[in-house]
Design a protein around this motif. Structure first.
Motif, PDB file in Angstrom:
ATOM      1  N   ASP A 208       0.892  -1.408  -0.054  1.00  0.00           N
ATOM      2  CA  ASP A 208       0.077  -0.033   0.091  1.00  0.00           C
ATOM      3  C   ASP A 208       0.913   1.279  -0.031  1.00  0.00           C
ATOM      4  N   ASP A 209       0.380   2.203  -0.618  1.00  0.00           N
ATOM      5  CA  ASP A 209       1.187   3.533  -0.754  1.00  0.00           C
ATOM      6  C   ASP A 209       1.180   4.241   0.501  1.00  0.00           C
ATOM      7  N   LEU A 210      -0.163   4.137   1.195  1.00  0.00           N
ATOM      8  CA  LEU A 210      -0.265   4.699   2.638  1.00  0.00           C
ATOM      9  C   LEU A 210      -0.827   3.697   3.554  1.00  0.00           C
ATOM     10  N   PRO A 211      -0.210   2.650   4.032  1.00  0.00           N
ATOM     11  CA  PRO A 211      -0.465   1.431   4.554  1.00  0.00           C
ATOM     12  C   PRO A 211      -1.082   1.922   6.020  1.00  0.00           C
ATOM     13  N   PHE A 212      -0.745   3.001   6.678  1.00  0.00           N
ATOM     14  CA  PHE A 212      -1.238   3.279   8.232  1.00  0.00           C
ATOM     15  C   PHE A 212      -1.801   4.879   7.957  1.00  0.00           C
ATOM     16  N   GLY A 213      -1.870   5.569   6.925  1.00  0.00           N
ATOM     17  CA  GLY A 213      -2.240   6.829   6.937  1.00  0.00           C
ATOM     18  C   GLY A 213      -0.890   7.573   7.299  1.00  0.00           C
ATOM     19  N   PRO A 214      -1.044   8.876   7.490  1.00  0.00           N
ATOM     20  CA  PRO A 214      -0.022   9.793   7.925  1.00  0.00           C
ATOM     21  C   PRO A 214       0.803   9.261   9.146  1.00  0.00           C
ATOM     22  N   LEU A 215       2.227   9.270   8.867  1.00  0.00           N
ATOM     23  CA  LEU A 215       2.905   9.001  10.076  1.00  0.00           C
ATOM     24  C   LEU A 215       4.186   9.731  10.303  1.00  0.00           C
ATOM     25  N   ASP A 216       4.592   9.902  11.350  1.00  0.00           N
ATOM     26  CA  ASP A 216       5.650  10.715  11.806  1.00  0.00           C
ATOM     27  C   ASP A 216       7.136   9.906  11.444  1.00  0.00           C
ATOM     28  N   THR A 217       7.200   8.680  11.581  1.00  0.00           N
ATOM     29  CA  THR A 217       8.336   7.758  11.438  1.00  0.00           C
ATOM     30  C   THR A 217       7.897   6.572  10.670  1.00  0.00           C
ATOM     31  N   ILE A 218       8.699   6.114   9.764  1.00  0.00           N
ATOM     32  CA  ILE A 218       8.606   4.585   9.184  1.00  0.00           C
ATOM     33  C   ILE A 218       9.608   4.056   9.571  1.00  0.00           C
ATOM     34  N   TRP A 219       9.483   2.796  10.019  1.00  0.00           N
ATOM     35  CA  TRP A 219      10.594   1.747   9.898  1.00  0.00           C
ATOM     36  C   TRP A 219      10.234   0.531   8.771  1.00  0.00           C
ATOM     37  N   GLN A 220      10.918   0.726   7.893  1.00  0.00           N
ATOM     38  CA  GLN A 220      10.686  -0.202   6.820  1.00  0.00           C
ATOM     39  C   GLN A 220      11.659  -1.342   6.933  1.00  0.00           C
ATOM     40  N   PHE A 221      11.242  -2.657   6.568  1.00  0.00           N
ATOM     41  CA  PHE A 221      11.999  -3.877   6.761  1.00  0.00           C
ATOM     42  C   PHE A 221      12.504  -4.215   5.411  1.00  0.00           C
ATOM     43  N   ASP A 222      13.723  -4.723   5.183  1.00  0.00           N
ATOM     44  CA  ASP A 222      14.270  -5.033   4.066  1.00  0.00           C
ATOM     45  C   ASP A 222      14.652  -6.588   3.932  1.00  0.00           C
ATOM     46  N   ALA A 223      13.989  -7.133   2.797  1.00  0.00           N
ATOM     47  CA  ALA A 223      14.025  -8.612   2.660  1.00  0.00           C
ATOM     48  C   ALA A 223      15.458  -9.112   2.279  1.00  0.00           C
TER      49      ALA A 223
END
Length: 350
Positions: A208-223
């Motif tokens: 999803d482009d906006l998986p949670f809506g507006p966020l202050d911080t994103i921790w994206q995990f890397d395969a």
């Protein structure tokens, strides 16, 4: 919740008006109202303007002198290198963890809880709608496991009033609108700070482009990091924190680290086909520096000690940026990347 909070400068007021209760009554104010404002039982934001103006007149000062503005947009030191460097955790922020199942998001949340609940933070997890075997550690590290938002509201406005709280909520509660309704609850003003973590047990968030809506911080995990067993598998290029600004020197080190890691990934993909012996000197230097940096950012967790037999490490922010300076700016040709895996700061290997 807003990152700014206002409160009455009680010590200043009492120093200017020693017999505050009597003086307030004589000025036409209810003593109970003034007392509740001083103790924080009534938030200053709910006080009538007339009350604040009269208190300023009693203290012979300006209204601004009576108001303390506290900025809760403060970095929370986790001691986890890749988080404190690329996507710092901030008080009162909302953090979204974007990961597919098995990438370590639950272990990371459990570790954050473990590290912070002993530093004046209370931790609570809202029971997810979907079960997951990886939840065991997170629930174990939670001070409280709630079955619903009403339960959390009572907890925050009663037992945990004036506490710093960390809350974990599953994405399903975001989609249902329950979290949005909860955040509008005026009773949340009773809590000192509420930092929210949004996880996704369905594995659909990365699509999803906006998986949670507006966020202050994103921790994206890397395969790719997961495949190499480099944990925590936080993506150094796509994990960001927009609610905290590093100082000029730290910001440069952060951006230089991203640049080196981006270049390292390009070179690794390119020369895996061409052959690493075809690198020129500049490419070889960039590759070696990126390899060391990626290894340095791996870290042992305290909660994993019984399974990995590696002692957990906490790296202070000052040490982290000192290490960044060495890894990025100095010639550490004699330092092998293999010596950096799952260590703490550089002092443990140099």
């Amino acid at each position: 919740m807003d990152s700014l909070s206002i409160r009455l400068n009680t010590s200043f007021l009492r120093s200017r008006v020693p017999n505050l209760t009597v003086a307030a009554k004589n000025a036409g104010l209810r003593p109970a109202t003034v007392s509740n404002l001083c103790t924080g039982k009534i938030p200053l934001g709910r006080a009538e303007i007339r009350t604040i103006v009269l208190l300023a007149e009693l203290a012979d000062c300006t209204v601004d002198d009576l108001i303390i503005i506290e900025d809760y947009s403060k970095k929370i030191e986790t001691g986890i290198k890749t988080i404190d460097l690329f996507a710092p955790l901030v008080l009162n922020s909302t953090v979204g963890l974007i990961a597919r199942p098995g990438m370590g998001q639950l272990a990371l949340l459990a570790e954050v809880f473990h590290r912070l609940k002993n530093h004046s933070f209370k931790t609570v997890t809202l029971t997810p709608k979907k079960e997951d075997p990886g939840l065991k550690d997170l629930l174990h590290e939670s001070d409280y496991v709630a079955s619903g938002f009403e339960e959390i509201t009572v907890l925050l406005s009663d037992e945990w009033k004036n506490k710093n709280v960390l809350l974990v909520v599953d994405r399903a509660h975001v989609i249902s609108g329950e979290l949005g309704d909860f955040n509008q609850n005026p009773q949340l003003k009773e809590v000192l700070s509420l930092t929210t973590f949004l996880m996704d047990l369905s594995g659909e968030a990365p699509d999803d482009d906006l998986p949670f809506g507006p966020l202050d911080t994103i921790w994206q995990f890397d395969a790719e990091l997961v495949a190499q067993k480099y944990y925590p598998a936080i993506h150094p290029l796509f994990s960001i924190s927009e609610s905290y600004q590093l100082d000029k020197k730290q910001n440069k080190l952060q951006q230089d680290a991203r640049k080196i890691l981006r270049r390292y990934r390009e070179l690794r993909a390119l020369f895996a086909i061409r052959g690493y012996e075809k690198m020129n000197k500049k490419e070889e230097n960039d590759f070696m520096r990126g390899q060391k940096l990626e290894a340095y950012l791996t870290q042992s967790f305290f909660i994993a000690e019984p399974y990995t037999e590696r002692k957990g490490s906490f790296v202070k922010i000052t040490a982290l940026f000192d290490d960044m300076n060495k890894l990025l700016m100095e010639d550490l040709a004699d330092l092998e990347a293999s010596s950096l895996f799952y260590k703490g700061d550089l002092s443990t290997v140099l």
